[in-house]
Design a protein around this motif. Structure first.
Motif, short mmCIF file in Angstrom:
data_model
loop_
_atom_site.label_atom_id
_atom_site.label_comp_id
_atom_site.label_asym_id
_atom_site.label_seq_id
_atom_site.Cartn_x
_atom_site.Cartn_y
_atom_site.Cartn_z
N ALA A 4 0.73 -1.39 -0.23
CA ALA A 4 0.01 0.04 0.04
C ALA A 4 0.83 1.17 0.10
CB ALA A 4 -0.88 0.00 1.33
N ASN A 5 2.03 1.18 0.79
CA ASN A 5 2.76 2.56 0.81
C ASN A 5 3.59 2.63 -0.37
OD1 ASN A 5 1.89 3.20 3.61
ND2 ASN A 5 3.69 1.73 4.42
N LEU A 6 4.10 1.44 -0.97
CA LEU A 6 4.93 1.39 -2.37
C LEU A 6 3.98 2.26 -3.24
CD1 LEU A 6 6.54 -2.23 -2.33
CD2 LEU A 6 7.57 0.13 -2.33
N LEU A 24 -4.82 -3.93 -2.11
CA LEU A 24 -3.38 -4.22 -2.37
C LEU A 24 -2.83 -4.73 -1.01
CD1 LEU A 24 -2.86 -0.90 -3.86
CD2 LEU A 24 -2.48 -3.22 -5.04
N GLU A 25 -3.27 -4.89 0.15
CA GLU A 25 -2.74 -5.46 1.29
C GLU A 25 -2.77 -6.74 1.04
OE1 GLU A 25 -5.21 -4.07 4.38
OE2 GLU A 25 -3.75 -2.43 4.73
N LEU A 26 -3.68 -7.57 0.34
CA LEU A 26 -3.55 -8.80 -0.05
C LEU A 26 -2.13 -9.48 -0.35
CD1 LEU A 26 -6.73 -9.43 -2.14
CD2 LEU A 26 -6.45 -10.40 0.17
N LEU A 27 -1.43 -8.60 -1.30
CA LEU A 27 -0.08 -8.63 -1.67
C LEU A 27 0.92 -8.55 -0.64
CD1 LEU A 27 -0.39 -6.74 -5.13
CD2 LEU A 27 -0.44 -9.17 -4.81
N ASP A 28 0.62 -8.18 0.41
CA ASP A 28 1.84 -8.26 1.37
C ASP A 28 2.30 -9.39 1.94
OD1 ASP A 28 1.81 -5.32 1.37
OD2 ASP A 28 0.44 -4.97 2.98
N SER A 29 1.24 -10.29 1.74
CA SER A 29 1.50 -11.80 2.25
C SER A 29 2.48 -12.50 1.46
CB SER A 29 0.18 -12.67 2.58
OG SER A 29 -0.45 -12.81 1.29
N TYR A 30 2.56 -11.94 0.17
CA TYR A 30 3.38 -12.49 -0.95
C TYR A 30 4.97 -12.25 -0.59
CZ TYR A 30 4.60 -14.41 -5.60
OH TYR A 30 5.18 -14.99 -6.55
N GLU A 37 7.61 -5.67 -7.61
CA GLU A 37 8.14 -4.63 -8.00
C GLU A 37 8.12 -4.71 -9.50
OE1 GLU A 37 9.82 -0.72 -7.93
OE2 GLU A 37 9.22 -2.05 -6.40
N ARG A 38 8.35 -5.85 -10.29
CA ARG A 38 8.22 -5.96 -11.65
C ARG A 38 6.73 -5.96 -12.05
NH1 ARG A 38 12.38 -9.51 -10.78
NH2 ARG A 38 10.93 -11.57 -10.81
N PRO A 141 1.18 -15.33 -7.35
CA PRO A 141 0.91 -14.52 -8.72
C PRO A 141 2.46 -14.24 -9.41
CG PRO A 141 0.71 -13.02 -6.75
CD PRO A 141 0.82 -14.15 -5.98
N CYS A 142 2.34 -14.44 -10.54
CA CYS A 142 3.34 -14.00 -11.47
C CYS A 142 3.34 -12.59 -11.79
CB CYS A 142 3.29 -14.84 -12.62
SG CYS A 142 1.79 -14.57 -13.88
N LYS A 143 4.28 -11.99 -12.30
CA LYS A 143 4.04 -10.42 -12.58
C LYS A 143 3.20 -10.08 -13.47
CE LYS A 143 7.76 -11.00 -16.17
NZ LYS A 143 9.14 -10.43 -16.48
N HIS A 144 2.63 -10.89 -14.37
CA HIS A 144 1.48 -10.55 -14.94
C HIS A 144 0.31 -10.53 -14.42
CE1 HIS A 144 4.55 -12.96 -17.57
NE2 HIS A 144 4.70 -11.86 -17.94
N ILE A 145 0.02 -11.56 -13.51
CA ILE A 145 -1.10 -11.55 -12.37
C ILE A 145 -1.00 -10.48 -11.57
CG2 ILE A 145 -2.40 -12.69 -10.70
CD1 ILE A 145 -1.62 -15.47 -12.39
N GLY A 146 0.11 -10.04 -11.11
CA GLY A 146 0.30 -9.09 -10.19
C GLY A 146 0.06 -7.70 -10.62
N ALA A 147 0.33 -7.34 -12.20
CA ALA A 147 -0.11 -6.31 -12.72
C ALA A 147 -1.57 -6.11 -12.84
CB ALA A 147 0.60 -6.24 -14.13
#
Length: 286
Positions: A4-6, A24-30, A37-38, A141-147
């Motif tokens: 979230a901060n990023l 977006l906090e869901l991604l913090d557990s990754y 970042e990518r 998630p891969c970087k494409h899913i993350g995007a």
């Protein structure tokens, strides 16, 4: 530093909305932060070519290192029609919620609507999100899913109804449900108003009749009775105590001699009237 901060610092995506941060906090557990970042760079640099909804599922194309874009899908477990019926009913009870959603703002207490019905609009864990990508990367998630996560965050910022579509109900369907409930409420209010009006009218009629009963009697109708009586049930006899109206009224406020003359005269009149009344009453054949 959290995702979230990023996002707030350098992604260029919307920054303030609490519901975007919740997503977006869901991604913090990754744990693969460089991959995220990518993914964030992909979202920022235009690698996401398209995002479309097929029902409650997101279908997207993300351009990677290969000439052909990768196919990405993402979805949440949708709520049942019964669940949505309870949710829309709860939303209709607070008009401010609908107004805020239509203005592009997620109400601060919107989650209470879902939790009161045993549901959660936001997924609790990253594993609650079902995602696939056609790229060879086995990570999820891969970087494409993350995007796509980051791009959806941008979409959520513009239209909070999108999070509801991931749960199985489109914006148009929600608004249609709210309009139908509003019509039902209006019809119920009109029906209630009509019932109240009918009750008031009936009350006024009763009060009018009561007022008519309490009006001064017409002396010409004093001895009349509009209802029929069985003559065999009616017994008319003179007063047993031999009292006249003069006896009931008491002393006449005149000088003794004058009062005696008036009283004697009136006694003759009342006696004659009484006799005539008895004769009239005893005429059974009329």
């Amino acid at each position: 530093m959290t995702n979230a901060n990023l996002l707030n610092n350098d992604s260029g995506l919307p920054q303030q909305e609490w519901w975007v941060i919740r997503w977006l906090e869901l991604l913090d557990s990754y744990r693969f932060k460089k991959r995220l970042e990518r993914a964030r760079n992909y979202a920022r640099e235009g690698h996401v070519l398209s995002i479309e909804f097929s029902g409650s599922e997101v279908l997207a194309k993300v351009q990677g290192t290969e000439p052909e874009p990768y196919q990405v899908s993402l979805s949440l477990d949708p709520f049942t029609d019964e669940d949505w019926g309870f949710i829309i009913q709860s939303l209709s009870e607070k008009a401010i919620f609908s107004a805020q959603l239509l203005s592009g703002k997620m109400p601060d207490e919107i989650e209470r609507v879902f939790t009161d019905n045993g549901l959660s609009v936001f997924p609790f864990r990253l594993s609650d999100v079902h995602s696939r990508c056609s790229c060879p990367d086995k990570a999820n998630p891969c970087k494409h899913i993350g995007a796509i996560y980051y791009q959806l965050a941008e979409r959520f910022s513009e239209d909070p109804f999108i999070i509801f579509q991931l749960r199985g109900r489109s914006k148009n369907k929600i608004l249609e449900g709210l309009r139908n409930l509003r019509k039902q409420q209006i019809n119920q209010n009109e029906k209630m108003s009509q019932q109240i009006e009918e009750t008031v009218n009936k009350t006024e009629v009763v009060e009018e009749k009561s007022t008519q009963k309490n009006q001064p009697l017409d002396i010409k109708q004093f001895w009349q009775y509009s209802e029929s009586l069985d003559p065999s049930l009616v017994v008319i006899v003179p007063p047993t105590d031999n009292k006249t109206v003069l006896d009931v009224l008491g002393r006449i406020p005149l000088a003794y001699e004058e009062a005696k003359i008036v009283k004697d005269y009136l006694q003759q009149v009342y006696q004659t009237v009484s006799q005539q009344a008895m004769i009239t009453a005893l005429k059974r054949d009329e």
